[in-house]
Design an enzyme around this catalytic site. Structure first.
Site, PDB file in Angstrom:
ATOM      1  N   LEU A 127      35.280   5.731 -10.808  1.00  0.00           N
ATOM      2  CA  LEU A 127      36.468   6.097 -11.360  1.00  0.00           C
ATOM      3  C   LEU A 127      36.910   7.583 -10.588  1.00  0.00           C
ATOM      4  O   LEU A 127      38.085   7.769 -10.536  1.00  0.00           O
ATOM      5  CB  LEU A 127      36.544   6.476 -12.924  1.00  0.00           C
ATOM      6  CG  LEU A 127      36.425   5.148 -13.761  1.00  0.00           C
ATOM      7  CD1 LEU A 127      36.342   5.284 -14.973  1.00  0.00           C
ATOM      8  CD2 LEU A 127      37.245   3.988 -13.287  1.00  0.00           C
ATOM      9  N   GLY A 128      35.845   8.562 -10.190  1.00  0.00           N
ATOM     10  CA  GLY A 128      36.342   9.631  -9.497  1.00  0.00           C
ATOM     11  C   GLY A 128      35.111  10.556  -9.459  1.00  0.00           C
ATOM     12  O   GLY A 128      34.149   9.962 -10.084  1.00  0.00           O
ATOM     13  N   GLU A 129      35.279  11.247  -8.678  1.00  0.00           N
ATOM     14  CA  GLU A 129      34.193  12.398  -8.649  1.00  0.00           C
ATOM     15  C   GLU A 129      34.829  13.980  -8.517  1.00  0.00           C
ATOM     16  O   GLU A 129      36.001  13.992  -7.789  1.00  0.00           O
ATOM     17  CB  GLU A 129      33.617  11.958  -7.020  1.00  0.00           C
ATOM     18  CG  GLU A 129      32.082  12.588  -6.954  1.00  0.00           C
ATOM     19  CD  GLU A 129      31.517  12.269  -5.874  1.00  0.00           C
ATOM     20  OE1 GLU A 129      30.349  12.932  -5.461  1.00  0.00           O
ATOM     21  OE2 GLU A 129      31.785  11.337  -5.200  1.00  0.00           O
ATOM     22  N   ASP A 242      42.891  22.636 -22.992  1.00  0.00           N
ATOM     23  CA  ASP A 242      43.104  22.139 -21.653  1.00  0.00           C
ATOM     24  C   ASP A 242      44.115  20.700 -21.751  1.00  0.00           C
ATOM     25  O   ASP A 242      43.649  19.646 -21.216  1.00  0.00           O
ATOM     26  CB  ASP A 242      41.814  21.808 -20.830  1.00  0.00           C
ATOM     27  CG  ASP A 242      42.208  21.294 -19.445  1.00  0.00           C
ATOM     28  OD1 ASP A 242      43.337  21.625 -18.832  1.00  0.00           O
ATOM     29  OD2 ASP A 242      41.306  20.871 -18.620  1.00  0.00           O
TER      30      ASP A 242
END
EC number: 2.7.11.22
Length: 451
Positions: A127-129, A242
């Site tokens: 999904l992402g890094e 956040d």
């Protein structure tokens, strides 16, 4: 023995009577035991030589059953037929322990099932890094459910990142319908993997998908869920720190869940000093932008106001690229703060150093015309300079803006979804795809902020 045969024959030829199974079994047991007693007392039956099989059957027939035994048997399923290897794996064939399991024993039992083991999960798509972590879409071999695997690389000289430790320590105690669930934790020499429930979209993707034009009813539903999860955190003295659309995950039902607690903190006292290098710039409150390190739950409420505006208008409220530009955008809309609107602001050295022009406040309605009067009132109560004056999450949940959702949304258990109420449903968004909700595709990663 002849008496026994005659009794069985009479029983088999008897006409059924309108009585319950328990009564029939009770009567049968009583008659059988009486007959057995009489036979032993009379001594008229001659003992005969029985085979081992017949001796076992006789012992079974002579066994006395209480009503408790019978009720237990009647309450059991007809035939479970669980595989023996499964029973062995879960240790269900052993009798129950007389004492509660110790923490160590409980961990061992979970490990036997498969929790805490990397091989229990199958990685599907990346999904992402990010700098410290990679997130994969995965599947649990235990449940066949989809999961999100947040794999954090461990540097031997540094150990686990403090953000990961913080996220685990907080999430393990948070059980709420609007907070992402941490299912499992896997620790190896090379990585720390957090296993989350899988939600394949977020609020940013949702906005993109509907052409940044949301149905205002859906804005209200998402806003209520955000406040509901946040109120749960704040009640437990936990600050998220956040908040942004990328950290608000959404599933196909429309359930919104707070995620990415890497910057979150457990707040013991309001005056505790924290780092001011938190919160994405666009959703950062002005007191933090000016260097404040003493804050409480109101730090999150400014971000809630920014998100409400973004859902209502389809564009970020203060998209600054630097701290100075961010403050400039805030002051141009809300007016340059004074001692009246923000007591003590003129004593902040950073504020004096920037030497901002004297802007007058603008009406929020002209910038967010799709919000009704109550919505503008709620937005105004969140975007206040003085942090302690901002409306709390608990108070915001009871704001008249949410009155159209009904009273029952306030009576739900923490773990119950608001969509368990039939009157709560998403409506069609007027954006270019015109759908109440549809997955935005199976393509690229939904966000980078999870790292």
């Amino acid at each position: 023995m002849n008496k026994m045969k005659n009794f069985k024959r009479r029983l088999s030829l008897s006409v059924p009577r309108p009585e319950t199974i328990e009564e029939s079994l009770a009567e049968f047991t009583e008659q059988f035991n009486q007959l057995h007693t009489q036979t032993n007392e009379d001594g008229t039956d001659e003992p005969e030589q029985l085979s081992p099989g017949m001796q076992y059957q006789q012992r079974q027939n002579q066994r006395r059953f209480s009503m408790e035994d019978l009720n237990k048997r009647l309450s059991l399923p007809m035939d479970i037929r669980l595989p023996q290897e499964f029973l062995q794996k879960l240790q269900l064939e052993n009798p129950g322990l007389p004492k509660p399991l110790t923490r160590m024993s409980r961990r061992a039992s979970l490990s036997d099932i498969g929790f805490g083991k990397l091989e229990t999960y199958v990685k599907l798509d990346k999904l992402g890094e990010g700098t410290y972590a990679t997130v994969f879409k995965g599947r649990s071999k235990l449940t066949e459910n989809l999961v999100a695997l947040k794999e954090i690389r461990l540097e031997h000289e540094e150990g686990a990142p403090c953000t990961a430790i913080r996220e685990v320590s907080l999430l393990k105690d948070l059980k709420h319908a609007n907070i992402v669930t941490l299912h499992d934790l896997i620790h190896t020499d090379r990585s720390l993997t957090l296993v989350f429930e899988y939600l394949d979209s977020d609020l940013k993707q949702y906005l993109d998908h509907c052409g940044n034009l949301m149905n205002m009813h859906n804005v209200k539903i998402f806003m209520f869920q955000l406040l509901r999860g946040l109120a749960y955190c704040h009640h437990r003295k936990i600050l998220h720190r956040d908040l942004k659309p990328q950290n608000l995950l959404i599933n196909e039902r429309g359930e919104l869940k707070l995620a990415d607690f890497g910057l979150a903190r457990a707040k013991s006292v309001p005056t505790k000093t924290y780092s001011n290098e938190v919160v994405t710039l666009w959703y950062r409150p002005p007191d933090v932008l000016l260097g404040s390190t003493e804050y409480s739950t109101p730090i999150d409420m400014w971000g809630v106001g920014c998100i409400l505006y973004e859902m209502a208008t389809g564009k970020p409220l203060f998209p600054g690229s630097t701290v100075k530009e961010e403050l400039h955008l805030i002051f141009r809309l809300l007016g340059t703060p004074t001692e009246e609107s923000w007591p003590g602001v003129t004593s902040i050295s950073e504020f004096r150093a920037y030497n901002f022009p004297r802007y007058l406040p603008q009406p929020l309605l002209s910038h967010a015309p799709r919000l009704d009067t109550e919505g503008i009132n709620l937005l105004s109560s969140l975007l206040l300079y003085e942090s302690k004056s901002r409306m709390s999450a608990e108070a915001a949940l009871n704001h008249p803006y949410f009155q159209s959702l009904g009273d029952r949304v306030h009576q739900l258990h923490d773990t119950a979804s608001i969509f368990s109420l039939k009157e709560i449903q998403l409506q069609k968004d007027p954006g270019y795809r015109g759908l109440a909700f549809q997955h935005p595709g199976r393509g690229k990663s939904r966000r980078q902020s999870i790292f």
